[in-house]
Every structure is written in structure tokens, then in C-alpha cells.
Scaffold this motif. Structure first.
Motif, short mmCIF file in Angstrom:
data_model
loop_
_atom_site.label_atom_id
_atom_site.label_comp_id
_atom_site.label_asym_id
_atom_site.label_seq_id
_atom_site.Cartn_x
_atom_site.Cartn_y
_atom_site.Cartn_z
N LEU A 119 53.90 28.29 53.66
CA LEU A 119 53.38 28.99 54.52
C LEU A 119 53.17 30.63 53.95
O LEU A 119 52.12 31.29 53.86
N GLY A 121 52.50 30.84 50.71
CA GLY A 121 51.32 30.67 50.10
C GLY A 121 50.21 30.58 50.58
O GLY A 121 48.97 30.63 50.04
N LEU A 122 49.89 30.37 51.98
CA LEU A 122 48.65 30.35 52.57
C LEU A 122 47.99 31.85 52.46
O LEU A 122 48.50 32.67 52.94
N PRO A 123 46.72 31.37 51.94
CA PRO A 123 46.12 32.97 52.02
C PRO A 123 45.80 33.27 53.48
O PRO A 123 45.59 32.39 54.60
N SER A 124 45.59 34.70 53.48
CA SER A 124 45.38 35.20 55.06
C SER A 124 44.43 34.72 55.75
O SER A 124 44.24 34.86 56.77
N VAL A 125 43.12 34.63 54.82
CA VAL A 125 41.95 34.06 55.50
C VAL A 125 41.90 32.83 56.27
O VAL A 125 41.46 32.69 57.12
N ILE A 126 42.93 31.99 55.76
CA ILE A 126 43.08 30.55 56.40
C ILE A 126 43.82 30.81 57.76
O ILE A 126 43.39 30.25 58.84
N LEU A 127 44.96 31.60 57.58
CA LEU A 127 45.43 32.03 59.03
C LEU A 127 44.62 32.73 59.89
O LEU A 127 44.63 32.43 61.12
N VAL A 129 41.35 32.17 59.92
CA VAL A 129 40.41 30.97 60.54
C VAL A 129 41.19 30.17 61.82
O VAL A 129 40.73 29.77 62.90
N TRP A 130 42.51 29.95 61.29
CA TRP A 130 43.36 29.02 62.41
C TRP A 130 43.32 29.91 63.91
O TRP A 130 43.40 29.48 64.65
N THR A 228 45.07 42.33 56.26
CA THR A 228 43.68 42.78 56.66
C THR A 228 43.08 41.58 57.14
O THR A 228 42.80 41.72 58.39
N LEU A 229 42.77 40.66 56.38
CA LEU A 229 41.65 39.86 56.85
C LEU A 229 42.28 38.82 57.92
O LEU A 229 41.35 38.79 59.23
N MET A 233 40.10 39.22 61.66
CA MET A 233 39.13 37.93 62.13
C MET A 233 39.28 37.93 63.78
O MET A 233 38.77 37.28 64.38
#
Lengths: 304, 251, 282
Positions: A119, A121-127, A129-130, A228-229, A233
Motif C-alpha cells: 500500500l 508503494g502504490l502510486p497515488s494516481v492508482i489509488l 483510479v481505484w 494531490t492526484l 481525481m
């Protein structure tokens, strides 16, 4: 006997040269804190000069074309999202941390940490998208109707939920570190006085950890404020003061991210955005510094 | 008595506390000098002053002079790297370097400019034999030094130290982490090595000092109380504190 | 007495629910994005660059972003490591343990670690304007390296503090200089830790979007020089997800899948590194 070569002088010279070079690199990279702060200050000076510091922060009017740059809607959104995220995250993290340190077996720990690592290491952009594919529809189709409100799903609540998940690794690791520094003897002393395990946790462990827990929360807040991201989103990005958690909001980092490309054509726009970056930097710096100093002192105090 | 190491008016402060008080001492050449005394008396501090490792300690202040070969090692002109090469150190716990057995011994010679493979091979063999370790490790020179037993590690550290050809061997309670067998090995090696090196040994084991020391320095609370030939100090101590220590009243 | 037991049971259940909740959410996140990613994935996506524009073109893939991401993250990690290791050496080899300078440096890097990447992005952008640079691969590399520099420094610094003092002294006593000891002994002792820190920084670099948003630009082709603008996976996801065209959205989900696999690999690799016994370590 064997003869050893003598290259001592040049070796010592290399050693000393490296020292000065390393010192230079260290000084330059550490001074980035100052450089960033001053750079942002210089760039945001025009807006402060023409609109005034407090007027810019506390005005709710954001009409760049009319040269009105009030940051209040963004600040309020940021605070809403961050605080709500902490309210969701902190209790869960605290309970989990206590469980892991005080109750869980080694096997559970060995299973838990790699998962938390993933968790972290997960990039914020992936979260992000989720959030878009799961949380937003969930709020739109189930949660908002349940409370009898209409929502697109892109809302303060969606931002907070995604953010609260992002904060979990940060907060949990600080809590665990704090709980670990509480000396084992203290627990044993309490247990040997006839207290149950839970009473020991409640009256001894938690009481001792309160300053550390607060420091951890402040650190989480600073992380939350700057994210931010992932938030951008799902939060809707509507300039307004949100009235409920189902309303869309527009946090400060999203403002910068969304508008940077087009800002150069409107006078003072870039300065206003730089000013918001400065505000963000200052807030995060302050929270970070407070919790770091607090935490360091606390760990020392607990250890000795 | 010939001496290449002379300590003059040496004082060491850790912050406000004084760890060494006005030390004056000549270390005899090619003998085993044992520094003894109760724990906390400044033995190790004195030893660390001789190779200036004391400087890596926090908040330390050293005044006075230590002459090695007539050169004050605390003068700004002295190059500390050069000094340390002269003073081999054997610490309480063996610290093999994180590399192979071969590379451990070759580490020093390589730094000091020996790079030819064959030359290094013969150096490594020579010093491993000198330290009585060759037969045990000759078939696994490339395996990590950390795999050796503690006793073997300490002998490896000795071989490694000898390979840079020091003038002096400093031993900081070098047998305290070892089993009796390995300790005996190290003691025997010191007796052999004193033909070529001056050995300064900090020890808290009085019997060890009795067994191998030629010269004794007795310290108490940062001061040298008594020093002299081992037989004199151990058999006919003059100072009451030394008598107490030697007879086992304090330890 | 009974109330006490019930209270403890109650909280224990709450704790277990919390821990389970965290784990299941992580599992939910991973499975949902991986399933979504696989259902949108086809081989053309990883072997082609976008055809007809990244936002509207139905054809093509995201090879430009995959390569761009590796260029930026790789370049930034190399740069940050080259700058970071000397700083760690300074703090742990040259300066004493209680040095005031080290304390100040550590505080600065802790603070820098906490600075949001959007601030680095905005700051980097003003620097670019100041120096007359346009958004490019090199600008992206520099800004991302600034972002991960504190991570590399503090992570390696933490492990450096576990090196026993005696080992350091042993090498000095053999007549090694501090520099030689630092590179030949200290670095070797903590090598897996250094690699883990570098991997972690690479993971952060490849996943960060806000810092490259204004600095690396975006391009449909694979960059061929440092001054070309470069696409990255995070921005591919961010831009293409909002596209009205399904094929473009699918490319975003495929990019999510690829990025997820990359960070999972990094996580796995660093775990292997930490668990693998460093055979020379003493």
C-alpha cells in the motif's frame, strides 16, 4: 618482510577533497528547503503586493479573469478532506497498531507488514483510479441515496476515503514505532499489579503514548494536506465552499495541478498559483517540523 | 630502557568529566606492557589516545603530548592515517571486515599500494601463518570472514593488523570475548610477537597480566598509580591501591 | 470483574476488525485494478506508441509512456543516488555521531521528504522558466531527483547508523582513510540496505505524477534526446482516464496495470533483498 607502497599523501588528499566536496553537496541539497521557500515567496510577491496577504487567503472570490484570487474555498476544501480522512483513518490505525504490537503473533506480523508495504508503494494516481471506479460509484449509487441526497459521487467524502487509505501506512508505522518504544518493564509492572492486558494498554501504554500519537496525527495531517492526484481525481473540483460531505470540493494542491498549464496568459494568475504553493509549503513545513521535533524528543524521553 | 612511545602530561576530558589525569609514561620497546586497573579507570581511553581513535568519540578534549618515534602525534602536522598504520589494533570483540578471509588480510596491503595478485597471495599466506590460522582456513580463503568462529576471527584480525606492518600492537582486552582455548592462542602469539613488536595490552584479567606482561601500568580513576617491571609491581607493589588490586581486594 | 472481561473482548474484536479491514481494502484495491487492467489490456498497448493523439486516437498503445517513465525514474534515481551517497558518507563517516551539522542536515531532509510533490513540480516549473528551459526529459529527471533525494539520503542514513563503531575503527586502525573505509567497508556492510533504499526511491519516482506534470511535458513519441518532452505512466493514466473514448480509457487501465505490476515487483524485490542474508555482513 614485504614492502608496502607509499601513496599516502595522495590518498589523504583524496580523502580531504572528498570531505569538502561531500560537505558542499550536503549543504546545497539541504538548503533546498530555503531555496524552495524563498523561490516561492519571490514568485508570489506580486499577488501579495497587489491583493494583500490576508485578503488573498480569506477571500472566497476566485475569478481569475476578473483578477480575483481568493483562496478560501480551496483552503476550506483542503481542511475538510484532510480532517475527514484523519477521522476515518486514525481510529482504525490506532486499533490495528495496538493489536499488532500487544496481541498479534509473529506470524500475523510477518503477513501484515508486506501488505502494508504494498500500500505504501502504490502510486497515488492508482489509488485515484481505484477511487474513480469503486468509491465514486458507490457514493453516487448507494451512500448518497441512503442519506437521501443527490450526489455525482465526486465529492469531499470520496476524496477523504481515498486519502484515508493512502494515509494508513504512514500513520500506522508511526504508531507502531511509538508503541514499541514503551519499555516492556512498564507493561510487566502493571500486569504484576493485577491489571488485565487491556487495562495495562488503556492506563499505561496509551497514556504514555499520547504525545506520540498526536505527533503521528500531525504528521498524517501534513501528508494529507499535500496529497494531490488521488484526491484531485475524485473530489469533483468545483470552486465553492462545500456544505456537506457529498458536495464536490477543490483542494489547494488540485488547484495548482489543474491550472498550471494555462496560467501564463492571465496576469497575476501564475503568482496566485505560486502563492497557493507557498501556502501549501508553509503549512506542510510547519506540521512536519512540529511533529518531528515533538517525536524526536518523545522517543528520547521514553528511551532513557 | 628504550622507548619509542612517550606520553607526556596527557589529559582527556569527556565533556566536564576528566577521564585521564596528567599521564606520563614511557612504553618499553619490544616488550609486553599490560595496563591494568578496575573498570572505568581509563585504561581503554589511554589506549585510544595512542592511535587517536579517541577523536571519534563525542565531546572529547585531549591535551598534552604523545610521542611516537619522537614525533608528537597530536601536532597538526601529523597525518593520522599514517599514525594508525603504525599502531595495529586488536579490539575487545573481533571485527572482521565484511569481505572474504583473503580480502580481510589483503585489505591493508592493497590500501598501501600492493596490488599484484601473487604478491598479495604470499602476504596473506605469510600473515595467516604468523597468526596461526593458515592451516584452518587455507582451503576456504574466499569464504566470508563472518563464517569463522569468534576465536578464529580474532586471529584473523591479528593477521590483518600485522599485514600492514605496524610498529606497535595495541590490544584492548583482546581475549575478553574468547573461549579459554582461543585466549591461550592469542596469549602465546603475543609472547612470540614481542620479538618484533612493542605490545600494549589493556586487560582486566590480572592473571593474564601475570602470565605474559613484562611491564605493568596500574591505573586508578584516570591516574597512573604505579608502573614498572612486571615482577616488581606484581610481587612488591608499593602503593596501597595497587596492593589492594593485586591482592584481589578490589577488582 | 465481568465488565472488565467484556470490555477487553469488545476492544479486541474492534482491533481485529480494524486490522482485517485494512488488509481487505488493500486486497480489494489490488484485485479490482488488476482485473480492470487485464480486461482492458492487449499486446498492442505495450508494443506501440499512440496513433492519432493520446487523448483521442483509438489506435496504438502506451509504449511512449512506459519508456518515458523508465527514462525519468532511472535517470532521477541515478542522479539522486550519486548525490545522496556522498551526503550519507558526510553524516556517518566524516562527522561525529553527535555532530550539530548532521542533526541539522537530517532535519532538513526529513522536512524535504514531507514536501508534497506538487510543490516540487511548481517550484521546478518556475526554475525552468527562470533558466529558459522547456518541459523535457532532463527537466523531469532533475525535478524527480530532487523529490527522491531526501528519501535516498534518509533511508540509507538510517541503516548506516546500525554499522558497529568497532568495524569503522578496525578499518581506520589499518591505515585506511575515512573515505576508503566508507566505500570499502561501510558500504559493503549495508549493501542490501542501500539497494533497497534505491529501489524504494525508484518506485516513488516512477509512480509520481504531480512533479512531472509541468516539467516533463507529454509526447506521443518515445523521447530520443534529453531535451525532448516525455510521456510517463502516471500522466498517461491521469490524462487518458478522462477521455470520452473507450479505447483511450482502456489504455489508461492498461497503464494502471503495468504501473501496479512495476511497483509490486519493486516491493517484492526489496523484500527479497532485506531477507536475503548478506553473506559478508558481520
Amino acid at each position: 618482510m614485504f614492502k608496502l607502497g607509499t601513496s599516502l599523501r595522495s590518498r589523504v588528499r583524496t580523502n580531504n577533497l572528498a570531505y569538502y566536496l561531500f560537505y558542499l553537496i550536503g549543504a546545497i541539497s539541504a538548503s533546498l528547503v530555503l531555496v524552495i521557500g524563498i523561490g516561492l515567496l519571490i514568485k508570489s510577491y506580486p499577488i501579495i503586493e497587489s491583493h494583500g496577504f490576508f485578503n488573498s487567503i480569506f477571500s472566497i472570490d476566485w475569478y481569475p479573469l476578473k483578477s480575483k484570487f481568493g483562496l478560501l474555498p480551496f483552503l476550506v476544501s483542503s481542511c475538510y478532506v484532510s480532517l475527514l480522512a484523519l477521522i476515518i483513518s486514525v481510529p482504525v490505525c490506532l486499533l490495528t497498531a495496538i493489536y499488532l504490537i500487544e496481541y498479534a503473533s509473529k506470524k500475523v506480523l510477518n503477513l501484515f507488514f508486506p501488505i502494508i508495504d504494498i500500500l505504501a508503494g502504490l502510486p497515488s494516481v492508482i489509488l485515484g483510479v481505484w477511487g474513480v471506479i469503486i468509491i465514486v460509484p458507490f457514493i453516487r449509487d448507494y451512500l448518497a441515496p441512503f442519506f437521501g441526497v443527490h450526489s455525482t459521487g465526486y465529492s469531499i467524502l470520496a476524496g477523504s476515503i481515498v486519502l484515508s487509505i493512502m494515509l494508513v501506512p504512514n500513520i500506522i508505522l508511526v504508531f507502531i514505532e511509538i508503541l514499541k518504544t514503551i519499555p516492556q518493564e512498564l507493561r510487566e509492572a502493571s500486569l504484576s499489579l493485577g491489571a488485565t492486558r487491556w487495562e495495562t494498554i488503556k492506563f499505561v501504554v496509551l497514556r504514555k503514548s499520547i504525545p506520540g500519537i498526536i505527533a503521528g496525527i500531525i504528521l498524517g495531517l501534513s501528508r494529507a494536506f499535500g496529497e494531490t492526484l488521488a484526491v484531485l481525481m475524485v473530489v469533483g473540483n468545483v470552486v465553492q465552499i462545500p456544505k456537506s460531505v457529498f458536495d464536490p470540493g477543490y483542494p489547494l494542491p488540485a488547484l495548482i495541478a489543474n491550472n498550471y498549464g494555462e496560467m501564463l496568459s492571465i496576469p497575476l494568475y501564475d503568482s496566485a498559483l505560486m502563492f497557493s504553493a507557498l501556502v501549501l509549503f508553509a503549512v506542510v513545513l510547519f506540521f512536519n517540523l512540529v511533529s518531528k521535533l515533538f517525536l524526536n524528543r518523545l522517543i528520547k524521553y521514553l528511551k532513557y | 630502557m628504550e622507548s619509542n612511545i612517550k606520553v607526556r602530561n596527557l589529559n582527556v576530558f569527556y565533556g566536564a568529566t576528566q577521564a585521564l589525569k596528567n599521564i606520563n609514561l614511557d612504553i618499553p620497546n619490544k616488550q609486553i606492557t599490560a595496563i591494568i586497573g578496575p573498570s572505568g579507570c581509563g585504561k581503554t581511553t589511554l589506549l585510544k589516545c595512542l592511535n587517536r581513535l579517541i577523536e571519534s568519540t563525542d565531546e572529547v578534549n585531549v591535551t598534552g603530548q604523545v610521542y611516537v618515534d619522537g614525533e608528537d602525534i597530536y601536532s597538526p602536522k601529523t597525518e593520522v592515517t599514517h599514525l594508525r598504520k603504525k599502531m595495529g589494533l586488536l579490539s575487545q570483540k573481533p571485527y572482521p571486515l565484511p569481505m572474504s578471509i583473503f580480502d580481510n588480510v589483503a585489505y591493508g596491503p592493497r590500501l598501501h599500494g600492493t596490488t599484484k595478485k601473487n604478491e598479495l597471495k604470499s602476504i596473506v599466506e605469510f600473515y595467516l601463518k604468523e597468526a596461526n590460522l593458515w592451516d584452518e582456513v587455507k582451503d576456504r580463503l574466499s569464504s566470508p570472514a563472518s563464517k569463522l568462529s569468534i576465536g578464529q576471527q580474532q586471529r584473523l584480525c591479528l593477521a590483518r593488523g600485522l599485514a600492514v606492518q605496524p610498529l606497535v600492537i595495541l590490544g584492548d582486552e583482546p581475549t575478553s570475548a574468547l573461549d579459554p582455548q582461543s585466549s591461550a592462542y592469542i596469549e602465546q602469539m603475543f609472547l612470540k610477537l614481542k620479538a618484533d613488536y612493542s605490545i600494549i595490552l589493556v586487560t582486566h584479567i590480572l592473571r593474564q597480566a601475570k602470565r605474559i606482561a613484562d611491564y605493568i601500568v596500574y591505573m586508578y580513576d584516570g591516574e597512573i598509580i604505579e608502573h614498572g617491571e612486571a615482577s616488581d609491581v606484581l610481587n612488591h607493589p608499593k602503593h596501597p591501591k595497587t596492593i589492594e588490586y593485586v591482592s584481589g581486594v578490589i577488582s | 470483574m465481568k465488565r472488565k472481561v467484556i470490555e477487553e473482548k469488545f476492544f479486541l474484536v474492534l482491533m481485529i476488525i480494524s486490522a482485517t479491514l485494512i488488509v481487505s481494502i488493500i486486497v480489494l484495491i489490488l484485485t479490482s485494478i488488476i482485473i480492470k487492467g487485464f480486461s482492458s489490456f492487449n499486446l498492442a498497448m505495450v508494443s506501440q506508441t499512440p496513433k492519432g493523439g493520446y487523448y483521442l486516437g483509438k489506435e496504438g498503445g502506451i509504449l511512449n509512456a512506459i519508456i518515458g517513465s523508465f527514462y525519468i525514474a532511472g535517470g532521477a534515481t541515478a542522479l539522486a543516488t550519486a548525490l545522496g551517497i556522498p551526503v550519507v558518507m558526510l553524516m556517518n563517516v566524516y562527522l561525529k555521531a553527535d555532530s550539530k551539522v548532521s542533526a541539522v542536515l537530517r532535519l532538513c531532509f526529513d522536512v524535504l521528504w514531507g514536501v508534497p510533490s506538487i510543490v516540487y513540480g511548481a517550484f521546478g516549473f518556475t526554475l525552468m522558466i527562470f533558466f529558459g528551459l522547456k518541459a523535457s526529459l532532463i527537466a523531469g529527471i532533475i525535478v524527480v531527483s530532487i523529490l527522491i533525494l531526501p528519501i535516498i539520503i534518509r533511508a540509507i542514513d538510517e541503516i548506516s547508523q546500525t554499522i558497529p563503531e568497532g568495524l569503522f575503527h578496525a578499518s581506520l586502525s589499518l591505515g585506511a582513510t575515512k573515505l576508503e573505509t566508507g566505500f570499502k567497508v561501510n558500504a559493503k556492510q549495508i549493501l542490501p540496505g542501500i539497494l533497497t533504499a534505491v529501489l524504494m526511491a525508484f518506485g516513488r519516482a516512477i509512480g509520481d505524477a504531480a512533479s512531472v506534470l509541468f516539467t516533463a511535458g507529454y509526447s506521443d513519441s518515445i523521447p530520443t534526446s534529453l531535451t525532448d518532452s516525455a510521456a510517463t505512466l502516471p500522466l498517461t493514466i491521469f490524462f487518458q482516464l478522462s477521455s470520452p473514448i473507450k479505447e483511450v480509457q482502456d489504455r489508461a487501465f492498461a497503464a494502471v496495470l503495468i504501473l501496479t505490476i512495476i511497483v509490486l515487483c519493486i516491493s517484492l524485490l526489496s523484500r527479497l533483498l532485506t531477507n536475503r542474508h548478506n553473506k559478508y555482513k558481520i
